[in-house]
Design an enzyme around this catalytic site. Structure first.
Site, PDB file in Angstrom:
ATOM      1  N   ASP A  14      -7.059 -24.662  53.433  1.00 20.33           N
ATOM      2  CA  ASP A  14      -6.868 -26.038  52.972  1.00 20.33           C
ATOM      3  C   ASP A  14      -5.996 -26.843  53.754  1.00 20.33           C
ATOM      4  OD1 ASP A  14      -8.661 -25.850  50.614  1.00 20.33           O
ATOM      5  OD2 ASP A  14      -7.195 -24.886  49.481  1.00 20.33           O
ATOM      6  N   ASP A 123       4.325 -25.432  41.914  1.00 22.00           N
ATOM      7  CA  ASP A 123       4.792 -25.947  43.216  1.00 22.00           C
ATOM      8  C   ASP A 123       4.760 -27.179  43.713  1.00 22.00           C
ATOM      9  OD1 ASP A 123       5.307 -23.200  43.987  1.00 22.00           O
ATOM     10  OD2 ASP A 123       3.038 -22.823  44.362  1.00 22.00           O
TER      11      ASP A 123
END
Ligand code: ARG
Length: 420
Positions: A14, A123
């Site tokens: 990613d 996060d």
């Protein structure tokens, strides 16, 4: 619009695709910053992958020592366990990553930082709130929240731009790791009824009964773990060393349904043998060295600290104030804790690790006060007056309003406190 961006780069699919995507679609220059937090990894390969994906520059920051000293040590002093269980593995790492992203942004003259978090997790909150606290002028870019890529889209995009993905590990899980432990999510784990398969775990191995028990002594100096079996070790090395001692007994696995900051309940698997063993040892030594009121007040504040850090408020005035309180409590948390690991029983083979003993030259445990032998120094005769006065209020209540009052039917079970 930002022109130059420092991206928190993990080396995975990613963030590699992100480097290219931000360059192509947003027209920005991307500096990739990879932080070594003790997760392991081939840093040369990660560096060339970022460059291959189109980064204008790559930095690999070895932050292990700083992470141990300024983040893990603080969590140990706070006996930090979110919802009573989770030692904040990912939550502790984001604020230090942000600190280094901001420093890199200044060095490179960047006007933004970027991360690869989705919109569903904690996060993103930690990255962005920490960034706002440290550098309110920097923009924060979170492309994954807008690009709408599936995993297959990412693979196709990587192939189109010649980003080598064979090197990025294809795991059925989403894993985050640092020296404080591993977090595992997704895949089959999304069904909370399903027992985690064995391939979820890497740091722990169930050991069947019949193996040998093992002991290890952890030494603390003013709340800081400083040595293993008498050998001085910095914290960032001590935790992995402890992983290797207690992990083989199957100790350190957690399976919990957790409340995320964004309102989602999620099923989380954690593997953190060293962290849990260390927290257990530290809390035990506190039980011997902290004065009673301090211990009780500290225990009330600890869950709040864990909640703040979980919620991304590492850089906040309340967290700093609690740190100051906790630091003040640690002056005499000095001594040794003896942990013992024993093999488990078949078929799961999960063993255990427990405190087998503790000692402290500055502890408040006084043998001659506690003993029932002839060495006893406690003034037994003082107890009579103490207990009578301690119970005086209850005695008065009983005789005038409670079970002992004139006309009361009986003592036990009469709904104490109700007046007829
Ligand atoms: N639920 C844990 C937390 O919020 C783990 C997060 C793991 N993060 C990740 N990007 N895989 O701290």
């Amino acid at each position: 619009m930002a022109k130059k961006v420092v991206l928190a780069y993990s080396g995975g699919l990613d963030t590699s695709v992100l480097v290219r995507w931000m360059t192509e679609e947003m027209g920005v220059e991307v500096v990739a910053l990879a932080a070594d937090l003790g997760q392991g990894g081939d840093w040369d390969a990660i560096r060339s992958r970022a460059l291959g994906a189109g980064a204008v520059d790559v930095e690999v920051a070895d932050v292990r020592e700083e992470f141990g000293r300024d983040f893990v040590a603080t969590a140990v002093r706070a006996n930090a366990l979110y919802e009573g269980k989770y030692p904040l593995i990912s939550a502790l790492s984001r604020p230090i990553i942000v600190k280094h992203l901001v420093e890199a942004a200044r060095r490179h003259g960047a006007d933004a930082i970027a991360h690869g978090c989705t919109g569903k997790g904690n996060d993103q909150v930690r990255f962005e709130v920490s960034s706002r606290a440290l550098a309110p002028d920097l923009e924060v870019i979170a492309p994954v929240r807008v690009w709408g890529f599936t995993r297959d889209d990412s693979i196709e995009y990587a192939e189109r731009f010649g980003i080598p993905i064979s090197a990025t590990k294809a795991s059925p899980y989403s894993v985050d790791q640092n020296l404080w432990g591993r977090t595992v999510e997704c895949g089959i784990l999304e069904d909370p009824w399903v027992m985690p398969p064995a391939d979820v775990y890497e740091l722990t191995v169930p050991r069947a009964a019949g193996g040998e028990p093992r002991e290890v002594v952890i030494s603390f100096d003013s709340g800081l773990p400083v040595a293993l079996d008498g050998r001085p070790v910095p914290l960032h090395d001590l935790v992995p060393a402890l992983d290797a001692i207690v992990g083989p007994y199957g100790y350190g696995r957690l399976d919990m349904i957790e409340n995320r900051r964004v309102g989602i309940k999620s099923r989380e698997i954690y593997e953190c043998p060293g962290a849990l063993a260390l927290l257990m040892a530290h809390a035990d030594l506190e039980s011997m060295t902290l004065e009673r009121d301090v211990a009780h007040e500290k225990a009330r504040l600890e869950p709040r600290w864990a909640e703040l850090v979980y919620d991304g408020l590492w850089y906040s005035p309340l967290k700093a104030s609690l740190d100051a309180f906790f630091a003040e409590t640690q002056h005499f948390v000095t001594g040794d804790v003896r942990l013992r690991c024993e093999p488990g029983t078949a078929p799961a083979g999960l063993g255990c690790c427990f405190v087998a003993g503790r000692r402290s030259a500055v502890g408040l445990y006084d043998h001659d006060l506690a003993t029932y032998t002839a060495a006893d120094r406690f003034r037994h005769q003082d107890a009579e007056g103490f207990v009578r006065i301690f119970g005086l209020g209850i005695e008065t209540w009983s005789s005038k309003q409670g079970p002992g009052r004139p006309g009361a039917v009986t003592g036990a079970g009469t709904g104490a406190g109700t007046v007829e």
